[in-house]
Design a protein around this motif. Structure first.
Motif, PDB file in Angstrom:
ATOM      1  N   ARG A 178      12.763  16.404  52.511  1.00 13.94           N
ATOM      2  CA  ARG A 178      12.858  16.598  53.962  1.00 13.94           C
ATOM      3  C   ARG A 178      11.740  15.763  54.555  1.00 13.94           C
ATOM      4  NH1 ARG A 178      16.512  20.211  55.467  1.00 13.94           N
ATOM      5  NH2 ARG A 178      17.084  21.967  54.139  1.00 13.94           N
ATOM      6  N   GLY A 179      12.097  14.674  55.225  1.00 12.14           N
ATOM      7  CA  GLY A 179      11.078  13.758  55.724  1.00 12.14           C
ATOM      8  C   GLY A 179      10.327  13.129  54.567  1.00 12.14           C
ATOM      9  N   MET A 180       8.998  13.154  54.644  1.00 11.37           N
ATOM     10  CA  MET A 180       8.166  12.555  53.600  1.00 11.37           C
ATOM     11  C   MET A 180       7.858  13.527  52.465  1.00 11.37           C
ATOM     12  SD  MET A 180       7.657   9.374  54.261  1.00 11.37           S
ATOM     13  CE  MET A 180       6.265   8.942  53.213  1.00 11.37           C
ATOM     14  N   THR A 181       8.264  14.786  52.592  1.00 10.18           N
ATOM     15  CA  THR A 181       7.974  15.782  51.559  1.00 10.18           C
ATOM     16  C   THR A 181       9.123  15.851  50.561  1.00 10.18           C
ATOM     17  OG1 THR A 181       6.675  17.124  53.105  1.00 10.18           O
ATOM     18  CG2 THR A 181       7.461  18.204  51.106  1.00 10.18           C
ATOM     19  N   PHE A 182       8.792  15.720  49.285  1.00 10.51           N
ATOM     20  CA  PHE A 182       9.828  15.844  48.262  1.00 10.51           C
ATOM     21  C   PHE A 182       9.451  16.939  47.275  1.00 10.51           C
ATOM     22  CE2 PHE A 182       6.913  12.921  46.093  1.00 10.51           C
ATOM     23  CZ  PHE A 182       6.920  13.400  44.797  1.00 10.51           C
ATOM     24  N   ILE A 183      10.474  17.492  46.624  1.00 12.47           N
ATOM     25  CA  ILE A 183      10.284  18.507  45.589  1.00 12.47           C
ATOM     26  C   ILE A 183      11.118  18.115  44.374  1.00 12.47           C
ATOM     27  CG2 ILE A 183      10.537  20.938  44.960  1.00 12.47           C
ATOM     28  CD1 ILE A 183      10.365  21.650  47.926  1.00 12.47           C
ATOM     29  N   HIS A 184      10.489  18.125  43.205  1.00  9.19           N
ATOM     30  CA  HIS A 184      11.227  17.956  41.951  1.00  9.19           C
ATOM     31  C   HIS A 184      11.611  19.341  41.430  1.00  9.19           C
ATOM     32  CE1 HIS A 184      10.434  13.760  41.864  1.00  9.19           C
ATOM     33  NE2 HIS A 184       9.193  13.812  41.431  1.00  9.19           N
ATOM     34  N   TRP A 185      12.865  19.458  40.973  1.00  9.82           N
ATOM     35  CA  TRP A 185      13.382  20.719  40.451  1.00  9.82           C
ATOM     36  C   TRP A 185      13.811  20.543  38.999  1.00  9.82           C
ATOM     37  CZ3 TRP A 185      13.191  24.754  43.903  1.00  9.82           C
ATOM     38  CH2 TRP A 185      13.058  24.415  45.262  1.00  9.82           C
ATOM     39  N   MET A 186      13.711  21.602  38.232  1.00 18.58           N
ATOM     40  CA  MET A 186      14.074  21.580  36.824  1.00 18.58           C
ATOM     41  C   MET A 186      15.194  22.568  36.553  1.00 18.58           C
ATOM     42  SD  MET A 186      11.691  22.617  33.531  1.00 18.58           S
ATOM     43  CE  MET A 186      11.703  24.385  33.897  1.00 18.58           C
ATOM     44  N   ASN A 187      16.176  22.125  35.790  1.00 19.45           N
ATOM     45  CA  ASN A 187      17.209  23.016  35.260  1.00 19.45           C
ATOM     46  C   ASN A 187      16.735  23.447  33.867  1.00 19.45           C
ATOM     47  OD1 ASN A 187      19.380  24.060  33.803  1.00 19.45           O
ATOM     48  ND2 ASN A 187      20.883  22.736  34.790  1.00 19.45           N
ATOM     49  N   PRO A 188      16.247  24.688  33.695  1.00 27.76           N
ATOM     50  CA  PRO A 188      15.653  25.105  32.418  1.00 27.76           C
ATOM     51  C   PRO A 188      16.573  24.908  31.216  1.00 27.76           C
ATOM     52  CG  PRO A 188      15.232  26.742  34.107  1.00 27.76           C
ATOM     53  CD  PRO A 188      16.207  25.772  34.695  1.00 27.76           C
ATOM     54  N   LYS A 189      17.858  25.167  31.392  1.00 23.98           N
ATOM     55  CA  LYS A 189      18.800  25.013  30.284  1.00 23.98           C
ATOM     56  C   LYS A 189      18.898  23.552  29.857  1.00 23.98           C
ATOM     57  CE  LYS A 189      23.556  26.044  28.846  1.00 23.98           C
ATOM     58  NZ  LYS A 189      24.863  26.618  29.261  1.00 23.98           N
ATOM     59  N   ALA A 190      18.974  22.650  30.849  1.00 22.04           N
ATOM     60  CA  ALA A 190      19.067  21.227  30.548  1.00 22.04           C
ATOM     61  C   ALA A 190      17.795  20.732  29.861  1.00 22.04           C
ATOM     62  CB  ALA A 190      19.319  20.427  31.827  1.00 22.04           C
ATOM     63  N   VAL A 191      16.639  21.208  30.333  1.00 24.36           N
ATOM     64  CA  VAL A 191      15.366  20.801  29.741  1.00 24.36           C
ATOM     65  C   VAL A 191      15.255  21.312  28.312  1.00 24.36           C
ATOM     66  CG1 VAL A 191      12.861  21.113  29.867  1.00 24.36           C
ATOM     67  CG2 VAL A 191      14.147  20.568  31.932  1.00 24.36           C
ATOM     68  N   TRP A 192      15.654  22.567  28.095  1.00 27.41           N
ATOM     69  CA  TRP A 192      15.572  23.159  26.760  1.00 27.41           C
ATOM     70  C   TRP A 192      16.451  22.379  25.776  1.00 27.41           C
ATOM     71  CZ3 TRP A 192      12.237  26.938  25.315  1.00 27.41           C
ATOM     72  CH2 TRP A 192      12.406  27.503  24.043  1.00 27.41           C
ATOM     73  N   ASN A 193      17.656  22.022  26.203  1.00 26.89           N
ATOM     74  CA  ASN A 193      18.561  21.271  25.329  1.00 26.89           C
ATOM     75  C   ASN A 193      18.003  19.887  25.002  1.00 26.89           C
ATOM     76  OD1 ASN A 193      20.479  23.298  25.128  1.00 26.89           O
ATOM     77  ND2 ASN A 193      21.648  22.591  26.888  1.00 26.89           N
ATOM     78  N   CYS A 194      17.378  19.255  25.990  1.00 22.87           N
ATOM     79  CA  CYS A 194      16.753  17.955  25.755  1.00 22.87           C
ATOM     80  C   CYS A 194      15.601  18.104  24.765  1.00 22.87           C
ATOM     81  CB  CYS A 194      16.248  17.366  27.074  1.00 22.87           C
ATOM     82  SG  CYS A 194      15.513  15.717  26.914  1.00 22.87           S
ATOM     83  N   SER A 195      14.821  19.170  24.938  1.00 18.03           N
ATOM     84  CA  SER A 195      13.686  19.411  24.041  1.00 18.03           C
ATOM     85  C   SER A 195      14.154  19.653  22.606  1.00 18.03           C
ATOM     86  CB  SER A 195      12.876  20.611  24.548  1.00 18.03           C
ATOM     87  OG  SER A 195      11.708  20.796  23.785  1.00 18.03           O
TER      88      SER A 195
END
Length: 485
Positions: free
Chosen positions: A45-62
């Protein structure tokens, strides 16, 4: 409160171009390491950004990375090699950009410089992404260590053991800057040399470290001179001791880690886990420093693209590379409504090997439906977090989000931030304690607090939203609790 598959990772102020480069590089993990992440998300929103994580996707990648560690004895070395080579390429391009007179370039040459910069900037992300997605490895390493320390009745020393076991022997760029400045100070004290030329080289190499976005000012010669003046007031023997400590960082780190591995009879696979955790922490720190140097080195490039089209560098960074190419060769921008929509709200989503961009109302609806207001603010007078460095202090809150907030800090104030970054390190040096919304015991704030030896609590999630400037608080970093007084 509704359930969501997304967990908030970080919230920052930065340009759209940087977020685009990150999201468009996500598929490079598969290309380089043959591991994949199913989903990742950035909202703006404007100049502010947020990174979000999908825990299931991260766990599978790990879990995929775990298999690589099991099968390939040199997988960690490959990750390190890919990262170091990518970093060297980016630093080399940074240096070349500093020497170019962009005003004299043809449009073709200007675009070539822009494209090369984008390519090598994006290239650093492959190892960076891999370093973020190791949740299962970190979880298993922590569980094993917790069990082993309970057996020897040392469980209260978990953080101390974990930090040493997962240390990486290479210094960060911030540590390299510190070492370089101490070397100058020692030469002044021991050889009575003129430091002016050495300081100029130091400025040229490290000035861009705090530049996280276009609003951030680089460190100038005056900044480094002030730090050098403080160093030269110290006794010569203390400076020499500090120099020796920093120079022996690699050997001391490796020896300490090996001693603990032997003490705990650490299985080979767990040793790999700890080494990868250490490498991942180091990659994240050095990547942020290197990206900051890149933002500084590329300022004149983006300014020249903008100048030729009556735009600012910030305007240019609202464009994706294909739009910038069209701008350079034809002078044409996307229509004004598209850019306004992008500034109002944007979603950058990587899913199943492809990246998508939503803008305007579509992005706004996605944000409201999927991720907005995912946690309730604390109504208690206390906030909890993870202990990064112990201690107990009372002081006045100063919310420090970016470099421009540093002027609020006074000696002894308590720094409260989403997460510390190199541009706000000068504020940390004034603080009696540090509190962050984000991070764990190996994050940047934790490392800085240990170097400064001040209490630090990280990962509170809500500190910047619950606390306000000039609140009087107590930071109990022995128990991980912050109380309003």
């Amino acid at each position: 409160m509704k359930k969501t598959k997304w967990i908030k990772l970080v919230e920052r102020e930065s340009d759209f171009w940087k977020n685009y480069m990150m999201i468009s590089s996500t598929g490079d993990i598969k290309k380089v390491f043959d591991c994949s992440i199913k989903e990742r998300l950035t909202t703006r929103r404007g100049m502010t950004f947020i990174h979000w994580m999908n825990p299931k996707a991260v766990w599978n990648c790990s879990l995929q990375i775990e298999k690589k560690l099991n099968k390939n004895l040199k997988f960690i070395e490959k990750v390190n090699r890919v990262f170091v080579q990518s970093q060297k390429r980016l630093l080399a391009v940074n240096n070349s950009l500093k020497k170019i007179n962009f005003c004299r370039l043809t449009n073709k040459k200007l675009f070539e410089a822009y494209k090369q910069f984008c390519d090598v900037y994006k290239g650093l992300y492959a190892a960076f992404h891999l370093a973020v997605y190791i949740d299962s490895i970190e979880n298993k390493a922590k569980n094993w260590l917790s069990d082993e320390l309970k057996k020897i009745k040392q469980d209260e020393k978990f953080d101390e053991y974990f930090i040493k076991l997962s240390a990486w022997p290479e210094p960060s760029l911030l540590q390299q800057e510190e070492l370089s400045l101490i070397e100058i100070a020692v030469r002044i004290k021991t050889k009575r040399v003129d430091a002016n030329k050495m300081l100029d080289k130091h400025v040229a190499k490290f000035a861009g470290l705090p530049v996280v976005n276009d609003e951030t000012k680089p460190w100038d010669k005056k900044h480094f001179q002030e730090q050098l003046n403080k160093l030269t007031t110290r006794p010569e023997n203390k400076l020499v001791e500090d120099l020796a400590r920093l120079q022996s960082y690699r050997n001391n780190t490796e020896k300490g880690q090996l001693a603990l591995f032997n003490e705990l009879s650490t299985p080979r696979l767990l040793q790999k886990f700890f080494r990868l955790i250490g490498l991942s922490t180091w990659i994240r720190l050095v990547s942020r420093n290197t990206f900051a140097l890149s933002h500084y080195a590329s300022r004149n490039l983006f300014r020249e693209i903008g100048r030729r089209n009556n735009l600012t560098a910030e305007d240019v960074k609202w464009l994706i590379p294909s739009e910038t190419k069209r701008l350079i060769f034809t002078g044409q921008l996307p229509n004004a409504q598209k850019i306004n929509d992008r500034k109002f709200a944007s979603v950058l989503l990587f899913r199943n090997g492809k990246y998508l961009i939503f803008e305007g109302k579509k992005a706004d609806n996605f944000i409201k439906k999927e991720v907005e207001e995912l946690f309730l603010l604390s109504k208690s007078d206390s906030i909890k977090g993870a202990i990064a460095y112990t201690g107990l202090v009372r002081g006045i809150v100063k919310i420090i989000i970016s470099q421009k907030d540093i002027t609020k800090m006074r000696k002894g104030d308590i720094l409260v931030s989403r997460m510390t970054t190199p541009d706000i390190v000068p504020a940390a040096r004034l603080a009696s304690a540090i509190i962050t919304d984000e991070g764990g015991i190996t994050c940047h704030a934790a490392i800085v607090s240990r170097e400064l030896k001040i209490p630090c609590i990280v990962g509170t999630k809500i500190a910047t939203k619950v606390l306000k400037d000039n609140d009087l608080i107590e930071v109990d970093a022995n128990r991980g609790i912050i109380r309003k007084l």
